[in-house]
Design a protein around this motif. Structure first.
Motif, PDB file in Angstrom:
ATOM      1  N   LEU A  22      32.261  41.673  35.590  1.00 28.00           N
ATOM      2  CA  LEU A  22      33.439  42.045  36.124  1.00 28.00           C
ATOM      3  C   LEU A  22      33.171  42.284  37.846  1.00 28.00           C
ATOM      4  CD1 LEU A  22      36.505  41.996  36.103  1.00 28.00           C
ATOM      5  CD2 LEU A  22      36.465  44.440  35.483  1.00 28.00           C
TER       6      LEU A  22
ATOM      7  N   TRP B 158      32.742  39.054  39.599  1.00 30.15           N
ATOM      8  CA  TRP B 158      33.923  38.410  39.463  1.00 30.15           C
ATOM      9  C   TRP B 158      34.990  38.878  40.574  1.00 30.15           C
ATOM     10  CZ3 TRP B 158      34.777  37.624  33.189  1.00 30.15           C
ATOM     11  CH2 TRP B 158      33.766  36.690  33.170  1.00 30.15           C
ATOM     12  N   LEU B 159      35.128  40.045  40.419  1.00 30.47           N
ATOM     13  CA  LEU B 159      36.187  40.779  41.550  1.00 30.47           C
ATOM     14  C   LEU B 159      35.561  40.778  42.740  1.00 30.47           C
ATOM     15  CD1 LEU B 159      37.180  44.051  39.627  1.00 30.47           C
ATOM     16  CD2 LEU B 159      38.194  41.783  39.368  1.00 30.47           C
TER      17      LEU B 159
ATOM     18  N   LEU C  45      42.747  42.962  29.926  1.00 30.02           N
ATOM     19  CA  LEU C  45      42.040  42.230  31.094  1.00 30.02           C
ATOM     20  C   LEU C  45      42.801  41.440  32.232  1.00 30.02           C
ATOM     21  CD1 LEU C  45      38.622  41.105  29.672  1.00 30.02           C
ATOM     22  CD2 LEU C  45      38.993  42.998  31.419  1.00 30.02           C
ATOM     23  N   SER C  46      43.636  40.524  31.388  1.00 28.26           N
ATOM     24  CA  SER C  46      44.545  39.523  32.150  1.00 28.26           C
ATOM     25  C   SER C  46      45.471  40.308  33.079  1.00 28.26           C
ATOM     26  CB  SER C  46      45.313  38.716  31.200  1.00 28.26           C
ATOM     27  OG  SER C  46      45.924  37.662  31.828  1.00 28.26           O
TER      28      SER C  46
ATOM     29  N   THR D  87      45.525  43.379  33.973  1.00 25.60           N
ATOM     30  CA  THR D  87      44.913  44.286  35.138  1.00 25.60           C
ATOM     31  C   THR D  87      44.220  43.723  36.105  1.00 25.60           C
ATOM     32  OG1 THR D  87      44.279  45.841  33.124  1.00 25.60           O
ATOM     33  CG2 THR D  87      43.195  46.112  35.388  1.00 25.60           C
ATOM     34  N   TYR D  88      43.709  42.277  35.972  1.00 23.46           N
ATOM     35  CA  TYR D  88      42.869  41.643  37.172  1.00 23.46           C
ATOM     36  C   TYR D  88      43.346  40.330  37.405  1.00 23.46           C
ATOM     37  CZ  TYR D  88      39.601  45.625  36.003  1.00 23.46           C
ATOM     38  OH  TYR D  88      39.072  46.625  35.612  1.00 23.46           O
ATOM     39  N   ARG D  89      44.336  39.868  37.072  1.00 23.15           N
ATOM     40  CA  ARG D  89      44.887  38.593  37.139  1.00 23.15           C
ATOM     41  C   ARG D  89      45.123  38.292  38.629  1.00 23.15           C
ATOM     42  NH1 ARG D  89      49.571  35.806  34.444  1.00 23.15           N
ATOM     43  NH2 ARG D  89      48.278  36.099  32.552  1.00 23.15           N
TER      44      ARG D  89
ATOM     45  N   ARG E 171      43.480  39.683  40.962  1.00 21.80           N
ATOM     46  CA  ARG E 171      42.486  39.724  41.827  1.00 21.80           C
ATOM     47  C   ARG E 171      41.361  38.532  41.445  1.00 21.80           C
ATOM     48  NH1 ARG E 171      39.895  45.863  41.702  1.00 21.80           N
ATOM     49  NH2 ARG E 171      38.311  44.454  43.289  1.00 21.80           N
TER      50      ARG E 171
ATOM     51  N   LEU F 249      40.937  37.085  38.216  1.00 15.53           N
ATOM     52  CA  LEU F 249      40.505  36.955  36.927  1.00 15.53           C
ATOM     53  C   LEU F 249      41.378  36.321  36.138  1.00 15.53           C
ATOM     54  CD1 LEU F 249      38.213  37.341  34.692  1.00 15.53           C
ATOM     55  CD2 LEU F 249      39.196  39.316  34.194  1.00 15.53           C
TER      56      LEU F 249
END
Length: 254
Positions: free
Chosen positions: A115, A118-119, A158-159, A161-163, A165, A167
Motif C-alpha cells: 500500500l 501504491w498510494l 480497501l476499495s 477507503t482508497y479508491r 487515491r 487503488l
C-alpha cells in the motif's frame, strides 16, 4: 489489454487452478508476471511455460522478493492462494486458524507491504479471489465460508477507503471451478457446485473484463448476482432455501 500490458503482476497460489489461469492470461496480455505457490515445483512449471518468474513460498511474505523480481514495482497483486474447509463436522482451532491466516490475514499482510508504494504513486490494483461462498455461503464448509466473507469485507474496505487515491480493487466470486479444490469438496460440491462448474480460464476472462470496466465485483457465474440480491432482499427465505439444500445433502451423504 491496456490495463495489464507491461505491468508487474503477482499471482499467489498460481501453481494450478485459477491462479495458473490468471498468470497465463496476464502473460498473454503482455504483463510481467511473478508466479507464487507454496509448491516450488508447481510454481516453476507454470512460470517456465509463460516466461515468468517463480517466487515460491508463503504468499503474504513474498512481496519484497516479488517486487525485486519485477524491477521494483508491483502494479497488480492477485491474492488467490486459499484453503478450503477440511471434511467432517468438527473443525479444530488449528483448522480455523489456518483458514483465517491464509484466506484473510495473508491479504492483510500483503497489502501492508504494497500500500505505501501504491498510494505514493497514486495507482495499484488488488485482486482478491473470494468465491461465491464469500457473498453467499457454502454447505459443509464453515471455515471457508466464514473466512471468505472476511476476505470480501477486507476487499470492500480497501476499495471504499482508497479508491480516491488510485487503488482499484476487484473481488472474484465464482461458484464451482474445475480445480483440485472443487474435487476436495466431496458430495457437497457435487450437489451444489459441480453442475454449473466452469474452467479456470473462464474466471480469468471474467477478471479481464471487470478490470477493463473498473468493476469491483467479478461474477464468472452471472446467476450469483440474483442469489446475492435474493439473500439481501429476504434473508429468511434465502436461509430456508439453503437449509433445504443442506437437508438434501444430509440425505445423500448418509
Amino acid at each position: 489489454m491496456s490495463t495489464v500490458h507491461g505491468k508487474g503482476v503477482v499471482v499467489t497460489g498460481a501453481g494450478g487452478g485459477i491462479g495458473a489461469a490468471l498468470a497465463r492470461r496476464f502473460a498473454a496480455e503482455g504483463a510481467r508476471v511473478v508466479v507464487n505457490d507454496l509448491d516450488a515445483k508447481k510454481a516453476e512449471a507454470v512460470a517456465a511455460g509463460i516466461d515468468a518468474v517463480a517466487v515460491p513460498g508463503d504468499a503474504s511474505l513474498i512481496v519484497d522478493e516479488a517486487r525485486d523480481a519485477l524491477g521494483g514495482t508491483v502494479d497488480i497483486y492477485c491474492a488467490n492462494a486459499g484453503v478450503g474447509s477440511p471434511p467432517g463436522d468438527e473443525l479444530s482451532d488449528d483448522d480455523w486458524s489456518a483458514a483465517w491466516d491464509v484466506n484473510v490475514m495473508a491479504h492483510v499482510r500483503a497489502v501492508r507491504g504494497l500500500l505505501p508504494d501504491w498510494l505514493e504513486r497514486g495507482s495499484g490494483r488488488f485482486v482478491s479471489t473470494v468465491s461465491a461462498a464469500g457473498l453467499l455461503t457454502m454447505i459443509g464448509a464453515p471455515s471457508y465460508s466464514v473466512t471468505k466473507h472476511g476476505a470480501l469485507a477486507y476487499a470492500e474496505w480497501l476499495s471504499l477507503t482508497y479508491r480516491h487515491r488510485g487503488l482499484k480493487v476487484h473481488a472474484i466470486c465464482p461458484q464451482g471451478v474445475r480445480t483440485d479444490m472443487l474435487n476436495a469438496t466431496g458430495s457437497a460440491g457435487e450437489l451444489v457446485l459441480a453442475p454449473t462448474a466452469i474452467e479456470p480460464e473462464a474466471v480469468a476472462d471474467a477478471l479481464v473484463a471487470a478490470m477493463e470496466e473498473d468493476r469491483f465485483l467479478v461474477l464468472p457465474h452471472p446467476e450469483v448476482a440474483g442469489f446475492y440480491q435474493a439473500r439481501a432482499g429476504d434473508p429468511d427465505q434465502w436461509l430456508d432455501t439453503m437449509n433445504r439444500i443442506q437437508q438434501k445433502w444430509e440425505r445423500i451423504d448418509g
